[in-house]
Design a protein around this motif. Structure first.
Motif, PDB file in Angstrom:
ATOM      1  N   VAL A   4      -2.970   0.787  -6.423  1.00 22.42           N
ATOM      2  CA  VAL A   4      -2.921   0.748  -8.043  1.00 22.42           C
ATOM      3  C   VAL A   4      -2.178  -0.315  -8.458  1.00 22.42           C
ATOM      4  CG1 VAL A   4      -2.338   2.043 -10.153  1.00 22.42           C
ATOM      5  CG2 VAL A   4      -3.655   2.983  -8.021  1.00 22.42           C
ATOM      6  N   LYS A   5      -0.601  -0.330  -8.158  1.00 20.00           N
ATOM      7  CA  LYS A   5       0.318  -1.264  -8.858  1.00 20.00           C
ATOM      8  C   LYS A   5      -0.154  -2.819  -8.001  1.00 20.00           C
ATOM      9  CE  LYS A   5       2.725   1.624 -10.849  1.00 20.00           C
ATOM     10  NZ  LYS A   5       2.816   1.694 -12.192  1.00 20.00           N
ATOM     11  N   ASP A  32      -3.188  -3.996 -10.181  1.00 15.97           N
ATOM     12  CA  ASP A  32      -2.837  -4.419 -11.648  1.00 15.97           C
ATOM     13  C   ASP A  32      -2.204  -5.873 -11.822  1.00 15.97           C
ATOM     14  OD1 ASP A  32      -3.749  -1.922 -12.777  1.00 15.97           O
ATOM     15  OD2 ASP A  32      -1.691  -0.789 -12.705  1.00 15.97           O
ATOM     16  N   LEU A  33      -1.147  -6.008 -10.788  1.00 23.39           N
ATOM     17  CA  LEU A  33      -0.555  -7.318 -10.635  1.00 23.39           C
ATOM     18  C   LEU A  33      -1.646  -8.470 -10.287  1.00 23.39           C
ATOM     19  CD1 LEU A  33       2.155  -8.941 -10.881  1.00 23.39           C
ATOM     20  CD2 LEU A  33       2.821  -8.205  -8.720  1.00 23.39           C
ATOM     21  N   PHE A  34      -2.374  -8.051  -9.110  1.00 22.20           N
ATOM     22  CA  PHE A  34      -3.217  -9.037  -9.028  1.00 22.20           C
ATOM     23  C   PHE A  34      -4.187  -9.763  -9.904  1.00 22.20           C
ATOM     24  CE2 PHE A  34      -7.413 -10.484  -7.138  1.00 22.20           C
ATOM     25  CZ  PHE A  34      -6.907 -11.106  -5.916  1.00 22.20           C
ATOM     26  N   GLU A  67     -10.859   1.272  -6.336  1.00 24.14           N
ATOM     27  CA  GLU A  67     -11.928   2.092  -6.010  1.00 24.14           C
ATOM     28  C   GLU A  67     -12.662   0.931  -4.970  1.00 24.14           C
ATOM     29  OE1 GLU A  67     -11.514   2.118  -9.243  1.00 24.14           O
ATOM     30  OE2 GLU A  67     -11.769   4.224  -9.968  1.00 24.14           O
ATOM     31  N   LEU A  68     -12.726  -0.439  -5.250  1.00 28.64           N
ATOM     32  CA  LEU A  68     -13.491  -1.425  -4.690  1.00 28.64           C
ATOM     33  C   LEU A  68     -12.613  -1.722  -3.439  1.00 28.64           C
ATOM     34  CD1 LEU A  68     -15.253  -3.653  -4.556  1.00 28.64           C
ATOM     35  CD2 LEU A  68     -13.964  -5.240  -5.742  1.00 28.64           C
ATOM     36  N   ALA A  69     -11.406  -1.672  -3.448  1.00 29.13           N
ATOM     37  CA  ALA A  69     -10.547  -2.181  -2.164  1.00 29.13           C
ATOM     38  C   ALA A  69     -10.598  -0.861  -1.307  1.00 29.13           C
ATOM     39  CB  ALA A  69      -8.970  -2.051  -2.594  1.00 29.13           C
ATOM     40  N   SER A  70     -10.320   0.361  -1.666  1.00 31.93           N
ATOM     41  CA  SER A  70     -10.611   1.624  -0.709  1.00 31.93           C
ATOM     42  C   SER A  70     -11.925   1.914  -0.199  1.00 31.93           C
ATOM     43  CB  SER A  70     -10.162   2.777  -1.489  1.00 31.93           C
ATOM     44  OG  SER A  70     -10.858   3.078  -2.799  1.00 31.93           O
ATOM     45  N   SER A  71     -12.836   1.563  -0.983  1.00 29.96           N
ATOM     46  CA  SER A  71     -14.325   1.596  -0.664  1.00 29.96           C
ATOM     47  C   SER A  71     -14.679   0.529   0.502  1.00 29.96           C
ATOM     48  CB  SER A  71     -15.288   1.624  -1.567  1.00 29.96           C
ATOM     49  OG  SER A  71     -15.215   2.665  -2.466  1.00 29.96           O
ATOM     50  N   ILE A  72     -14.248  -0.655   0.440  1.00 30.87           N
ATOM     51  CA  ILE A  72     -14.720  -1.585   1.309  1.00 30.87           C
ATOM     52  C   ILE A  72     -13.908  -1.484   2.593  1.00 30.87           C
ATOM     53  CG2 ILE A  72     -14.195  -4.307   1.822  1.00 30.87           C
ATOM     54  CD1 ILE A  72     -15.331  -4.821  -0.954  1.00 30.87           C
ATOM     55  N   THR A  73     -12.322  -1.191   2.446  1.00 30.88           N
ATOM     56  CA  THR A  73     -11.624  -0.837   3.576  1.00 30.88           C
ATOM     57  C   THR A  73     -12.529   0.390   4.378  1.00 30.88           C
ATOM     58  OG1 THR A  73      -9.731  -1.569   2.313  1.00 30.88           O
ATOM     59  CG2 THR A  73      -9.577  -0.033   4.465  1.00 30.88           C
ATOM     60  N   ALA A  74     -12.792   1.333   3.690  1.00 28.01           N
ATOM     61  CA  ALA A  74     -13.450   2.547   4.269  1.00 28.01           C
ATOM     62  C   ALA A  74     -14.843   2.074   5.082  1.00 28.01           C
ATOM     63  CB  ALA A  74     -13.781   3.692   3.341  1.00 28.01           C
ATOM     64  N   SER A  75     -15.541   1.152   4.413  1.00 28.48           N
ATOM     65  CA  SER A  75     -16.726   0.686   4.828  1.00 28.48           C
ATOM     66  C   SER A  75     -16.590  -0.187   6.263  1.00 28.48           C
ATOM     67  CB  SER A  75     -17.495  -0.243   3.905  1.00 28.48           C
ATOM     68  OG  SER A  75     -18.776  -0.534   4.271  1.00 28.48           O
ATOM     69  N   PHE A  76     -15.572  -0.965   6.359  1.00 32.22           N
ATOM     70  CA  PHE A  76     -15.248  -1.791   7.332  1.00 32.22           C
ATOM     71  C   PHE A  76     -14.868  -0.760   8.647  1.00 32.22           C
ATOM     72  CE2 PHE A  76     -14.263  -5.647   4.992  1.00 32.22           C
ATOM     73  CZ  PHE A  76     -14.786  -6.562   5.702  1.00 32.22           C
ATOM     74  N   GLN A  77     -14.296   0.284   8.193  1.00 32.95           N
ATOM     75  CA  GLN A  77     -13.990   1.486   9.160  1.00 32.95           C
ATOM     76  C   GLN A  77     -15.042   2.324   9.586  1.00 32.95           C
ATOM     77  OE1 GLN A  77     -10.386   3.506   8.722  1.00 32.95           O
ATOM     78  NE2 GLN A  77      -9.193   1.480   7.877  1.00 32.95           N
ATOM     79  N   LEU A  87       0.784 -13.451  -6.669  1.00 35.41           N
ATOM     80  CA  LEU A  87      -0.567 -13.280  -6.276  1.00 35.41           C
ATOM     81  C   LEU A  87      -0.704 -12.824  -4.872  1.00 35.41           C
ATOM     82  CD1 LEU A  87      -3.659 -13.776  -7.224  1.00 35.41           C
ATOM     83  CD2 LEU A  87      -3.687 -15.914  -6.253  1.00 35.41           C
ATOM     84  N   ILE A  88      -0.035 -13.504  -3.972  1.00 31.66           N
ATOM     85  CA  ILE A  88       0.005 -13.201  -2.661  1.00 31.66           C
ATOM     86  C   ILE A  88       0.493 -11.903  -2.264  1.00 31.66           C
ATOM     87  CG2 ILE A  88       0.990 -14.147  -0.256  1.00 31.66           C
ATOM     88  CD1 ILE A  88       0.979 -16.831  -1.305  1.00 31.66           C
ATOM     89  N   ALA A  89       1.585 -11.627  -3.200  1.00 33.20           N
ATOM     90  CA  ALA A  89       2.510 -10.307  -2.712  1.00 33.20           C
ATOM     91  C   ALA A  89       1.523  -9.200  -3.256  1.00 33.20           C
ATOM     92  CB  ALA A  89       3.601 -10.239  -3.462  1.00 33.20           C
ATOM     93  N   SER A  90       0.731  -9.216  -4.509  1.00 33.00           N
ATOM     94  CA  SER A  90      -0.141  -8.454  -4.833  1.00 33.00           C
ATOM     95  C   SER A  90      -1.211  -8.115  -3.883  1.00 33.00           C
ATOM     96  CB  SER A  90      -0.580  -8.699  -6.332  1.00 33.00           C
ATOM     97  OG  SER A  90      -1.079  -9.834  -6.267  1.00 33.00           O
ATOM     98  N   GLY A  91      -1.702  -9.431  -3.410  1.00 34.69           N
ATOM     99  CA  GLY A  91      -2.957  -9.189  -2.523  1.00 34.69           C
ATOM    100  C   GLY A  91      -2.766  -8.481  -1.136  1.00 34.69           C
ATOM    101  N   ALA A  92      -1.396  -8.669  -0.781  1.00 27.60           N
ATOM    102  CA  ALA A  92      -0.975  -7.980   0.363  1.00 27.60           C
ATOM    103  C   ALA A  92      -0.820  -6.502   0.165  1.00 27.60           C
ATOM    104  CB  ALA A  92       0.361  -8.756   1.227  1.00 27.60           C
ATOM    105  N   ALA A  93      -0.280  -6.072  -0.929  1.00 25.55           N
ATOM    106  CA  ALA A  93      -0.116  -5.062  -1.586  1.00 25.55           C
ATOM    107  C   ALA A  93      -1.393  -4.058  -1.528  1.00 25.55           C
ATOM    108  CB  ALA A  93       0.711  -4.672  -2.669  1.00 25.55           C
ATOM    109  N   ILE A  94      -2.489  -4.806  -1.893  1.00 24.21           N
ATOM    110  CA  ILE A  94      -3.877  -4.033  -2.092  1.00 24.21           C
ATOM    111  C   ILE A  94      -4.091  -3.799  -0.483  1.00 24.21           C
ATOM    112  CG2 ILE A  94      -6.234  -4.423  -2.630  1.00 24.21           C
ATOM    113  CD1 ILE A  94      -5.193  -6.256  -5.191  1.00 24.21           C
ATOM    114  N   ILE A  95      -4.013  -4.867   0.237  1.00 23.54           N
ATOM    115  CA  ILE A  95      -4.711  -4.755   1.648  1.00 23.54           C
ATOM    116  C   ILE A  95      -3.743  -3.453   2.417  1.00 23.54           C
ATOM    117  CG2 ILE A  95      -4.988  -5.832   3.819  1.00 23.54           C
ATOM    118  CD1 ILE A  95      -5.254  -8.564   2.327  1.00 23.54           C
ATOM    119  N   VAL A  96      -2.468  -3.771   2.367  1.00 19.07           N
ATOM    120  CA  VAL A  96      -1.797  -2.685   3.069  1.00 19.07           C
ATOM    121  C   VAL A  96      -1.827  -1.130   2.480  1.00 19.07           C
ATOM    122  CG1 VAL A  96       0.595  -1.923   3.560  1.00 19.07           C
ATOM    123  CG2 VAL A  96      -0.141  -4.487   3.826  1.00 19.07           C
TER     124      VAL A  96
END
Length: 401
Positions: free
Chosen positions: A17-18, A21-23, A54-64, A261-270
């Motif tokens: 979530v955080k 927002d930052l991204f 929702e987008l990040a969690s759904s795409i991650t779940a779709s990859f799995q 930008l890089i830090a927030s992108g990494a936070a979303i992925i992790v």
């Protein structure tokens, strides 16, 4: 051990979530710094901003290949948006609405929900059906951006269907991209012709200085000396402005934005990775279908930020904006998020999705539109009905699961 899993789950949700927002905030700043057109920012960052978790969690779940998490997240988020978020706004204050909210965005939301239900009937959502969702969302964005803004009169659902079937959004996309490409080409030329423009400036300066030198030879008095200094000062001032503008694009603050930008992108992925992994863990631990975890833990977890925004908006007498955000979010959940997830991997559905969860989503969507239609406001007792239906449904669905 269970406490550790819970902490990892909550930590992943917080990062998701955080980081989202930052991204979105940082991306918008960088895009504006480099002169990216406002319509591009609107179509990408702003429109997706509230749905990034929702987008990040759904795409991650779709990859799995966790289809239950994906479909449960989408259906659960849409139900929670109405039964939890819209109802909370109505309980705090009577939510005022407008006719256009019902006859345009409201009907588009209902249309997307019905289309999703029809696509689910064969127990899967194929890549072709996911592509249709994405095209509909692109058309919806351009419909709001171009069609609605160009016409003074109200534009409704039937106009959107006509707009989509006639592929007008493709022409609008072409008409917007072409000038931007030309402008970008001019920008490249201007950077390549810096020496040429500098030479022209110097030539003009020499011409002025030449005229001034002639005047100086003829008169040679102090008053003329003052006239000489004025154009020179003006030219120097213009050159300083150009230099400062160029330096602003490459100053240290821009590097900080890149780091954010890089830090927030990494936070979303992790965050999305651990959030989805722990959701699957709880599904296996509790021996319940993934769909139930998706409709409860995942859907409610990703909707918490919107719930907080809704409460704040309702207290500030902006509950109507919160309701519009609910409808827009439901549209994005189906057309954009489910579309992207389905492109990554076809989504399998279950009888629980088809016979219980999806029909209840249609009921809640229709009920919300009905409440909007009655007096063009959602009253407190109507919000209470929506909340009680949501709580009752969650209890029922877990018993069935």
């Amino acid at each position: 051990m269970l406490i550790i899993n819970i902490l990892i789950f909550l930590g992943g949700l917080t990062l998701l979530v955080k980081g989202s927002d930052l991204f979105v905030l940082t991306s918008s700043r960088i895009a504006r710094r480099f002169g990216v057109p406002e319509f591009v920012i609107g179509l990408t960052l702003v429109s997706v901003g509230t749905s990034v978790p929702e987008l990040a969690s759904s795409i991650t779940a779709s990859f799995q290949q966790a289809s239950g998490i994906v479909i449960g997240n989408i259906l659960g988020s849409n139900i929670a948006n109405i039964g939890l978020i819209a109802s909370t706004a109505a309980l705090l204050t009577n939510v005022r609405t407008e006719e256009v909210m019902l006859r345009r965005d409201g009907y588009i939301m209902l249309f997307a929900s019905v289309l999703l239900f029809l696509f689910m009937l064969d127990f899967k959502i194929s890549r072709l059906e996911a592509l249709i969702f994405i095209l509909l969302y692109i058309a919806y964005l351009f419909f709001l951006l171009d069609k609605v803004k160009r016409h003074k009169e109200d534009i409704y659902f039937k106009d959107f269907i006509s707009y989509f079937l006639k592929f007008e959004y493709l022409f609008d996309l072409k008409s917007r991209i072409k000038p931007q490409v030309q402008e970008h080409g001019k920008g490249n030329k201007s950077s390549g012709d810096t020496k040429k423009s500098t030479w022209k400036t110097e030539k003009k300066t020499q011409k002025v200085n030449g005229n001034e030198s002639k005047i100086e030879i003829r008169t040679k008095d102090g008053s003329v000396a003052k006239l000489e200094t004025e154009p020179r000062t003006e030219t120097e001032h213009e050159e300083i402005d150009v230099d400062v503008t160029k330096e602003d694009l490459y100053d240290s603050s821009l590097l900080i934005e890149y780091f954010k930008l890089i830090a927030s992108g990494a936070a979303i992925i992790v965050g999305a990775k651990y959030f989805v992994e722990q959701a699957i863990f709880f599904a296996l631990l509790l021996d319940v279908p993934e769909t139930l975890i998706g409709i409860s833990l995942v859907a409610i977890g990703t909707s918490v930020p919107e719930l907080m925004v809704t409460i704040s908006a309702a207290r500030s007498d902006y509950a109507g904006i919160a309701l519009g955000n609910v409808i827009g979010s439901n549209i994005a959940n189906i057309l954009l998020i489910l579309g992207c997830s389905g492109i990554v991997h076809p989504i399998a559905t279950t009888s629980l999705d088809i016979y219980y969860i999806a029909p209840f989503m249609l009921i809640m969507s229709s009920l919300l539109l009905l409440f909007i239609r009655t007096g063009w406001r959602v009253k407190r007792f109507e919000g209470l009905i929506l909340l009680l239906l949501y709580l009752g449904f969650m209890i029922l669905i877990f018993r069935l699961g």
